[in-house]
Design a protein around this motif. Structure first.
Motif, short mmCIF file in Angstrom:
data_model
loop_
_atom_site.label_atom_id
_atom_site.label_comp_id
_atom_site.label_asym_id
_atom_site.label_seq_id
_atom_site.Cartn_x
_atom_site.Cartn_y
_atom_site.Cartn_z
N ARG A 83 10.99 -3.37 7.02
CA ARG A 83 10.69 -3.84 5.67
C ARG A 83 9.26 -4.38 5.57
O ARG A 83 8.63 -4.31 4.53
N ASP A 84 8.77 -4.90 6.68
CA ASP A 84 7.40 -5.42 6.70
C ASP A 84 6.36 -4.32 6.53
O ASP A 84 5.17 -4.60 6.36
N LEU A 85 6.77 -3.07 6.61
CA LEU A 85 5.83 -1.99 6.37
C LEU A 85 5.63 -1.71 4.89
O LEU A 85 4.82 -0.86 4.51
N TYR A 86 6.36 -2.42 4.05
CA TYR A 86 6.27 -2.15 2.61
C TYR A 86 4.84 -2.26 2.06
O TYR A 86 4.39 -1.33 1.38
N PRO A 87 4.11 -3.31 2.38
CA PRO A 87 2.74 -3.38 1.84
C PRO A 87 1.89 -2.18 2.28
O PRO A 87 1.06 -1.69 1.50
N THR A 88 2.10 -1.72 3.48
CA THR A 88 1.35 -0.55 3.95
C THR A 88 1.64 0.66 3.07
O THR A 88 0.72 1.36 2.61
N LEU A 89 2.91 0.91 2.83
CA LEU A 89 3.29 2.04 1.98
C LEU A 89 2.72 1.89 0.58
O LEU A 89 2.21 2.85 -0.01
N VAL A 90 2.80 0.70 0.05
CA VAL A 90 2.28 0.49 -1.30
C VAL A 90 0.77 0.70 -1.34
O VAL A 90 0.24 1.31 -2.28
N ALA A 91 0.09 0.26 -0.29
CA ALA A 91 -1.36 0.46 -0.24
C ALA A 91 -1.69 1.95 -0.21
O ALA A 91 -2.60 2.41 -0.91
N PHE A 129 12.76 3.29 1.74
CA PHE A 129 12.48 2.23 0.77
C PHE A 129 13.05 2.59 -0.60
O PHE A 129 13.36 1.71 -1.40
N TRP A 181 0.62 -5.57 10.32
CA TRP A 181 1.94 -5.24 10.86
C TRP A 181 1.89 -5.23 12.38
O TRP A 181 2.77 -5.76 13.04
N THR A 232 -5.28 -0.72 2.99
CA THR A 232 -4.35 0.04 3.82
C THR A 232 -4.57 -0.28 5.30
O THR A 232 -3.62 -0.57 6.04
N ALA A 234 -3.37 -3.71 6.06
CA ALA A 234 -1.91 -3.77 6.11
C ALA A 234 -1.38 -3.25 7.44
O ALA A 234 -0.48 -3.84 8.05
#
Lengths: 155, 155
Positions: B89-97, B33, A101, A94, A97
């Motif tokens: 959209r580049d924040l997607y990995p952060t949210l998934v983490a 998302f 960003w 996290t 990530a």
DNA sequence: CGGACGAGGTTCGGCAAGTGAACCCAGCAT
DNA sequence: ATGCTGGGTTCACTTGCCGAACCTCGTCCG
């Protein structure tokens, strides 16, 4: 059709943010990942008010993300330091990530901190992968399925 | 020696949190998302006070994470909806983490939302990888190097 | 036409959280 | 005894969050 129906009340993003989503919490963790463990060092590094730091450390310990351990330098009385637990260490992706960003979208220059794989020296980054070994490029390649129902939607 | 010296004032984690670290911001993004785009739908889904939602949307738009777009349903006046930009959209990995951590450590049951690779149906997760293609198991395998200096430390 | 309605807000008063400065306390050194 | 340091607590102040109420613009209905 924007009704994306799943049970928000137990959403894991919300749950995680309830634990580490307060102001400063993730920055405290960033420092602990960098090896800073002591109250005064954290305070200096972050410029955080002491009262807030006291509170954040207490809740992170209570949540099991950090653990409070006694230590003793020679000629010093016993004190405590704060170390990551396994649960805390799992927050590493996290943090990475968030860092990536920022590097990509807020940069005015090169990234202030570069991560390297200890074994091979190559740059480390976060990726979305699937269990079949494909790398996932973005949200458009992902389907979100609510537990217990066949609901499916683009994520 | 816990002085982990790099320039915190321009740390990318802090920068990112300055953009999306306020209360509700990441939850608003989670909804976007999931395809929720409209003010009233966001408000209903999150149970967020209108005033706060107004403010969060405005700052996210200002930061370039969301963009405000006009739309018009038939027999309705023109309104606006909020959509992710590329930056968002580049924040997607952060949210998934964040979601994965909650799934792993706060679960009382199965994950409320499962992510699948659209092509192959396999589960999607975040991973740390290096540019040589190795998967990185955790922070102990990573070295953090401050920009501009040879400083190196365990992360 | 007048009035009701609904999306998307703004305004307002109260309460919680964050802030810096000052203070406290234990134990080591002098 | 006096001072210094790490690790806090207390205090007064400001900022932020909250729910409820209000506003506005277009649409629909009579």
């Amino acid at each position: 059709m924007s009704d994306a129906s799943f049970d928000r009340s137990r959403c894991s993003v919300a749950g995680t943010l309830a634990v580490v989503g307060e102001k400063w919490s993730l920055l405290v963790l960033r420092e602990t990942f960098l090896g800073v463990r002591r109250f005064a060092d954290l305070q200096r590094a972050l410029g955080i008010p002491k009262a807030v730091l006291t509170d954040r450390l207490a809740t992170l310990v209570q949540e099991g993300v950090l653990r409070r351990e006694p230590y003793q330098d020679e000629g010093e009385r016993q004190r405590h330091e704060y170390r990551l637990t396994g649960k805390g260490r799992d927050l590493y992706p996290t943090l990475v990530a968030l860092m990536e960003w920022g590097d990509r979208h807020l940069a005015d220059g090169p990234p202030p901190l570069a991560l390297e794989h200890r074994d091979c020296g190559a740059r480390v980054r976060v990726a979305l992968v699937c269990d079949d070994g494909h790398e996932v490029a973005g949200p458009h390649e992902v389907a979100a399925r609510a537990a217990g129902a066949g609901v499916e939607r683009r994520a």
